[in-house]
Design a protein around this motif. Structure first.
Motif, PDB file in Angstrom:
ATOM      1  N   PRO A 130      -2.567  -1.259  -0.515  1.00 19.63           N
ATOM      2  CA  PRO A 130      -1.394  -0.591   0.061  1.00 19.63           C
ATOM      3  C   PRO A 130      -0.753   0.432  -0.867  1.00 19.63           C
ATOM      4  N   ALA A 131      -0.801   0.194  -2.191  1.00 19.11           N
ATOM      5  CA  ALA A 131      -0.190   1.127  -3.135  1.00 19.11           C
ATOM      6  C   ALA A 131      -0.878   2.488  -3.131  1.00 19.11           C
ATOM      7  N   ARG A 132      -2.123   2.528  -2.610  1.00 18.58           N
ATOM      8  CA  ARG A 132      -2.868   3.790  -2.571  1.00 18.58           C
ATOM      9  C   ARG A 132      -2.743   4.487  -1.217  1.00 18.58           C
ATOM     10  N   HIS A 143      -0.154   0.479   3.724  1.00 15.53           N
ATOM     11  CA  HIS A 143      -1.076  -0.464   4.355  1.00 15.53           C
ATOM     12  C   HIS A 143      -2.428  -0.402   3.656  1.00 15.53           C
ATOM     13  N   ALA A 144      -3.142  -1.500   3.667  1.00 12.73           N
ATOM     14  CA  ALA A 144      -4.507  -1.483   3.140  1.00 12.73           C
ATOM     15  C   ALA A 144      -5.404  -0.657   4.056  1.00 12.73           C
ATOM     16  N   PRO A 158      -6.255  -3.645 -10.316  1.00  8.23           N
ATOM     17  CA  PRO A 158      -5.177  -2.711 -10.686  1.00  8.23           C
ATOM     18  C   PRO A 158      -5.453  -1.279 -10.236  1.00  8.23           C
ATOM     19  N   SER A 159      -6.720  -0.898 -10.156  1.00  9.15           N
ATOM     20  CA  SER A 159      -7.069   0.460  -9.734  1.00  9.15           C
ATOM     21  C   SER A 159      -6.669   0.736  -8.301  1.00  9.15           C
ATOM     22  N   GLY A 160      -6.551  -0.320  -7.487  1.00 12.31           N
ATOM     23  CA  GLY A 160      -6.192  -0.160  -6.092  1.00 12.31           C
ATOM     24  C   GLY A 160      -7.338   0.237  -5.181  1.00 12.31           C
ATOM     25  N   TYR A 161      -8.577   0.188  -5.675  1.00 11.09           N
ATOM     26  CA  TYR A 161      -9.702   0.502  -4.797  1.00 11.09           C
ATOM     27  C   TYR A 161     -10.902  -0.379  -5.121  1.00 11.09           C
TER      28      TYR A 161
END
Length: 561
Positions: A218-220, A225-226, A447-450
């Protein structure tokens, strides 16, 4: 009666009705006749012809799914069954002869029937419903004339699952070559055929097409949202072709995605709370055993440690269509405690051992994954450890993303070289059970978000991985590397901090490459590129493409039971 209708546009009401479902326990089995299921099922087709099947029970939507598959691809479906039963040479002739020998050597029909008999009642109900759906199609469409199979059995779908993966991939992944095939007194000789036709083994070429999948936290995402990207590069035509469908059961099986013709439900896609994709991985999930048969007084006796064991031998008649006439051939099969003897190398007969070949449970696990409503339920489904291979990338409505280098990995003696046939007479070559899922490479919410996989190494899944190459036994991770698709994916996923649906669907350009992703709402049904967003609970999925939970079906018509 099966209700059928067609709707060309997007129906939001159907989507919203699937949102906010709570956890789905395994449903009770409701006994229904074919006529009852037919009268309770609605099959609706979208503008691309994709079936959306609605019914009161999991079994009823599987019934409708089978009916739709038969309606679209009956000839292919019948061929898939014949292939799994070791009988397709009765229709296609010599070109399928060796495939049929292997299906019989690996006892696919017997193992499938045995698995059906010991399956839990909810799964047996699904297998029963799948067969009933195909048989109902035949009963209500008398103009359709099967070549050989006039009645489909509930265990046939379990046979098709084994045949698709064992005969096309797993046997050859052990290192066995076609030129080494030997069954009884028969050795492999490629059959003559017109240019462009395969010899029954070239189905492995599908693997060369590759597949891709990504997940973004979601942060990306600008919307918080994911995001899940599902992009399998496999054909929609040929043996065990992909089949797109949406199932909506009031008992809890509500899943949209793709499976195979002959499979009872889709196995890549999403429900209203979570979704996942698969890509192939290439770790060692089977082995060749060089067996020592050296007693001239007893040809079935083979060495094992300081003692001897005795192989099992049996005879079957295999029929082959030759010049328009059926030819019966007597074939002698043999197996050791390691597995069927199907090859020869350097004067020694080779037995093939495949992970959990007899146990099965593959459909059971996919069914549990498809009904899961949370990360915890999904991971418990993965812990069944019944799907022999395939990476998993997952995302859900709570914003979690997960990668698992999934598979059934035998525990082996690490001092031995498992890349070559091992000495079947050496007890050290016995597997010591299987690694549990927790032993496999995996990462959650990095942590990378992906997360990404493109048939690439698990060490390319993201940055700051919680594992290193030396963390696993030498046989657990395959030869996958950092392939060009993984490198391009990494560039795309790291070139911007925040994503939106528009950026996910639009053309992507990075130095030295051109990459395009689009919502499959705008794609023809033979393409399988799909970008979806997952909203926080209780809103669930926000579908972005025609293969998702959109409304479907045509001015109502009736199919008489």
């Amino acid at each position: 009666m099966i209700s059928r209708s067609r709707l060309l546009g997007f129906t939001a009401a159907v989507v919203s009705s699937a949102i906010g479902c709570t956890s789905s326990p395994v449903p009770p089995v409701v006994q229904q006749s074919s006529a009852d299921m037919a009268s309770s099922v609605t099959i609706m087709r979208d503008r691309y012809g994709v079936p959306h099947v609605y019914g009161p029970t999991d079994a009823s939507v599987v019934f409708g799914h089978a009916y739709a598959q038969a309606e679209d691809h009956f000839e292919q479906l019948e061929y898939n069954v014949l292939y799994a039963l070791g009988r397709s040479a009765e229709a296609r002739g010599q070109q399928d002869f060796w495939d049929n020998l292997l299906a019989r050597a690996f006892e696919i029909p017997r193992l499938a029937s045995d698995e059906y008999a010991r399956s839990a009642a909810p799964l047996r109900a699904i297998y029963d419903a799948y067969a009933a759906g195909v048989n109902h199609y035949l009963a209500t469409n008398p103009e359709v004339k099967p070549k050989l199979i006039t009645r489909f059995e509930p265990w046939h779908t379990l046979a098709m699952l084994r045949a698709r993966y064992w005969l096309a991939e797993f046997i050859w992944d052990t290192g066995l070559e076609r030129s080494e095939l030997r069954i009884g007194d028969l050795t492999f000789e490629p059959s003559a055929r017109p240019a462009g036709q395969d010899d029954g083994f070239a189905r492995r070429a599908e693997r060369a097409q590759g597949s891709n999948m990504w997940a973004l936290a979601p942060a990306r995402n600008v919307n918080g949202h994911a995001l899940l990207f599902i992009n399998p590069h496999v054909g929609f035509f040929g043996p065990f072709q992909y089949y797109e469908a949406h199932l909506h059961s009031e008992q809890g099986l509500r899943f949209s995605g793709v499976g195979r013709v002959g499979f009872p439900f889709p196995y890549i896609g999403h429900n209203e709370r979570l979704g996942w994709s698969h890509t192939d991985n290439y770790f060692d999930r089977g082995d060749l055993y060089a067996e020592v048969f050296d007693d001239p007084r007893d040809p079935l006796s083979y060495r094992y440690g300081n003692t001897r064991r005795r192989a099992t031998e049996w005879v079957e008649t295999v029929s082959v269509l030759v010049d328009g006439r059926m030819q019966a051939r007597r074939v002698v099969f043999r197996k050791t405690h390691h597995g069927p003897v199907v090859g020869e190398r350097n004067g020694k007969l080779l037995a093939v051992k495949l992970a959990k070949a007899a146990e099965g449970g593959w459909y059971d696990q996919w069914h549990a994954m498809g009904r899961a409503q949370s990360l915890g339920e999904f991971r418990r489904a993965l812990d069944r450890n019944a799907i022999p291979y395939m990476n998993v990338i997952y995302a859900d409505g709570d914003g979690n993303i997960l990668y698992v280098y999934n598979g059934i990995v035998p525990r082996r003696a690490q001092e031995l070289d498992w890349s070559e046939p091992v000495d079947g007479s050496d007890p050290r070559t016995e597997w010591q059970g299987y690694h549990p899922t927790r032993d496999l490479p995996q990462v959650i919410n990095p942590p990378s978000g992906y997360l990404l996989n493109t048939n690439s190494s698990p060490f390319t899944a993201t940055t700051d991985l919680p594992y290193k190459p030396g963390s696993f036994p030498n046989y657990m991770v395959g030869p996958e590397g950092d392939n060009p698709r993984a490198r391009r994916s990494r560039r795309i996923l790291t070139e911007r901090e925040k994503w939106t649906f528009a950026t996910g669907r639009g053309p992507r350009r990075t130095p030295g490459c051109r990459w395009r992703t689009r919502s499959c709402r705008n794609w023809p049904s033979h393409s399988m590129s799909c970008v979806s967003a997952i909203r926080h609970a209780p809103r669930g999925w926000r579908p972005m493409c025609g293969c998702c939970s959109t409304g479907v079906a045509s001015a109502p018509s009736r199919v008489q039971p």
